[in-house]
Design a protein around this motif. Sequence first.
Motif, PDB file in Angstrom:
ATOM      1  N   SER A  35      40.347 130.079  31.151  1.00  0.00           N
ATOM      2  CA  SER A  35      40.926 129.335  32.267  1.00  0.00           C
ATOM      3  C   SER A  35      39.850 128.752  33.172  1.00  0.00           C
ATOM      4  CB  SER A  35      41.844 130.239  33.099  1.00  0.00           C
ATOM      5  OG  SER A  35      41.105 131.328  33.633  1.00  0.00           O
ATOM      6  N   TYR A  58      38.488 123.468  35.140  1.00  0.00           N
ATOM      7  CA  TYR A  58      39.580 124.438  35.136  1.00  0.00           C
ATOM      8  C   TYR A  58      40.527 124.001  34.029  1.00  0.00           C
ATOM      9  CZ  TYR A  58      43.175 127.525  37.150  1.00  0.00           C
ATOM     10  OH  TYR A  58      44.102 128.511  37.364  1.00  0.00           O
ATOM     11  N   THR A  59      41.052 124.936  33.248  1.00  0.00           N
ATOM     12  CA  THR A  59      41.801 124.570  32.044  1.00  0.00           C
ATOM     13  C   THR A  59      43.065 123.774  32.342  1.00  0.00           C
ATOM     14  OG1 THR A  59      40.927 126.153  30.465  1.00  0.00           O
ATOM     15  CG2 THR A  59      43.240 125.603  30.224  1.00  0.00           C
ATOM     16  N   ARG A  60      43.662 123.933  33.516  1.00  0.00           N
ATOM     17  CA  ARG A  60      44.819 123.098  33.855  1.00  0.00           C
ATOM     18  C   ARG A  60      44.448 121.625  33.892  1.00  0.00           C
ATOM     19  NH1 ARG A  60      46.053 121.322  38.658  1.00  0.00           N
ATOM     20  NH2 ARG A  60      44.912 122.941  39.769  1.00  0.00           N
ATOM     21  N   ASN A  63      40.358 121.150  28.919  1.00  0.00           N
ATOM     22  CA  ASN A  63      40.000 122.282  28.076  1.00  0.00           C
ATOM     23  C   ASN A  63      39.343 121.714  26.817  1.00  0.00           C
ATOM     24  OD1 ASN A  63      40.929 123.924  25.535  1.00  0.00           O
ATOM     25  ND2 ASN A  63      40.923 125.416  27.191  1.00  0.00           N
ATOM     26  N   VAL A  85      49.729 117.022  27.924  1.00  0.00           N
ATOM     27  CA  VAL A  85      50.528 117.778  28.891  1.00  0.00           C
ATOM     28  C   VAL A  85      51.523 118.648  28.134  1.00  0.00           C
ATOM     29  CG1 VAL A  85      50.254 116.134  30.780  1.00  0.00           C
ATOM     30  CG2 VAL A  85      52.108 115.818  29.143  1.00  0.00           C
ATOM     31  N   GLY A  86      52.460 119.279  28.840  1.00  0.00           N
ATOM     32  CA  GLY A  86      53.296 120.293  28.232  1.00  0.00           C
ATOM     33  C   GLY A  86      54.536 119.814  27.512  1.00  0.00           C
ATOM     34  N   THR A  94      54.180 112.288  34.590  1.00  0.00           N
ATOM     35  CA  THR A  94      52.804 112.203  35.072  1.00  0.00           C
ATOM     36  C   THR A  94      52.324 110.767  35.099  1.00  0.00           C
ATOM     37  OG1 THR A  94      52.332 114.412  34.190  1.00  0.00           O
ATOM     38  CG2 THR A  94      50.446 113.008  34.698  1.00  0.00           C
ATOM     39  N   ARG A 262      45.013 113.016  35.614  1.00  0.00           N
ATOM     40  CA  ARG A 262      44.522 114.357  35.338  1.00  0.00           C
ATOM     41  C   ARG A 262      44.428 115.187  36.615  1.00  0.00           C
ATOM     42  NH1 ARG A 262      42.310 116.341  30.987  1.00  0.00           N
ATOM     43  NH2 ARG A 262      41.801 114.352  30.030  1.00  0.00           N
ATOM     44  N   SER A 264      46.362 115.003  39.016  1.00  0.00           N
ATOM     45  CA  SER A 264      47.737 114.981  39.473  1.00  0.00           C
ATOM     46  C   SER A 264      47.892 113.814  40.421  1.00  0.00           C
ATOM     47  CB  SER A 264      48.276 116.258  40.077  1.00  0.00           C
ATOM     48  OG  SER A 264      47.514 116.892  40.988  1.00  0.00           O
TER      49      SER A 264
END
Length: 267
Positions: A35, A58-60, A63, A85-86, A94, A262, A264
């Motif tokens: 992380s 930071y991995t959020r 990565n 993204v997820g 986003t 990235r 946000s």
Amino acid sequence: MPTPHKFGFTTRQLHEGYTADPATGSQAVPIYQTSAYDLQSTERAARLFALQEAGNIYTRISNPTTNVFEKRMASLEGGVGALEVGSGHAAQATAILTICNAGDHIVSTSTLYGGTVTQFKYTFPRLGINVTLVDPTDPENFRRAIQPNTKIIYGETISNPLGNIFPFDEVSKIAQEFGIPLMIDNTFATPYLCRPFEYGADIVTHSTTKFIGSTTHCFMAIFTGSQHIIPAHGTSRGKCAACCCVSGESSKGQMGFVRRSRQSPRP
């Protein structure tokens, strides 16, 4: 100087974005289960957080494993970068929230994946972003729906589930005429069958759970973009696929849209 060789599509879909590990020679991309990262010094940390130097913070945000996927998809689509993204809805949200604020407007084809219809009709209006859905069988409907506050024109290459084809030629010309980014969901076509940037798109999204991943083992998505969108919004019309920061580029350079996404979305 000779032009660097560009490998073909099938080679890039297997190898783009990764070189063999120099210590072991391994060709497989490692899964970095971390992380946080060693920032080495406070000076380097300051440069990284100021986006003056490329690197993981930071991995959020980034990565090494997902960076390979981002570079590979950007290459296959023909964008300048990509952001993983997820989920497909996260990719759409986003990208859209990087460009749109409360009070802005989107024109979209009405032939959409049902979850996207819900996002456009119910979720975004709660954030002050309104969407007009138009019948794509008459491309002029997109022109007629444009308002002074329209920030995005949206469509799907092959609509889910109807299977109709987006009218790229006509709608991309309308988008260029008004200086509005054209955002395309390319999930069903994949870059193997269609690369929307070649037909006038500026942002491309994928729900990679479908054909890119082709399994039920993961849930993720990605979006890329073209250079025409980048200067104006962190953006202006152009190819912007999202990737890690590039040293020396301003926030409104080629990667400006990706960087803003990235970090946000922010004003």
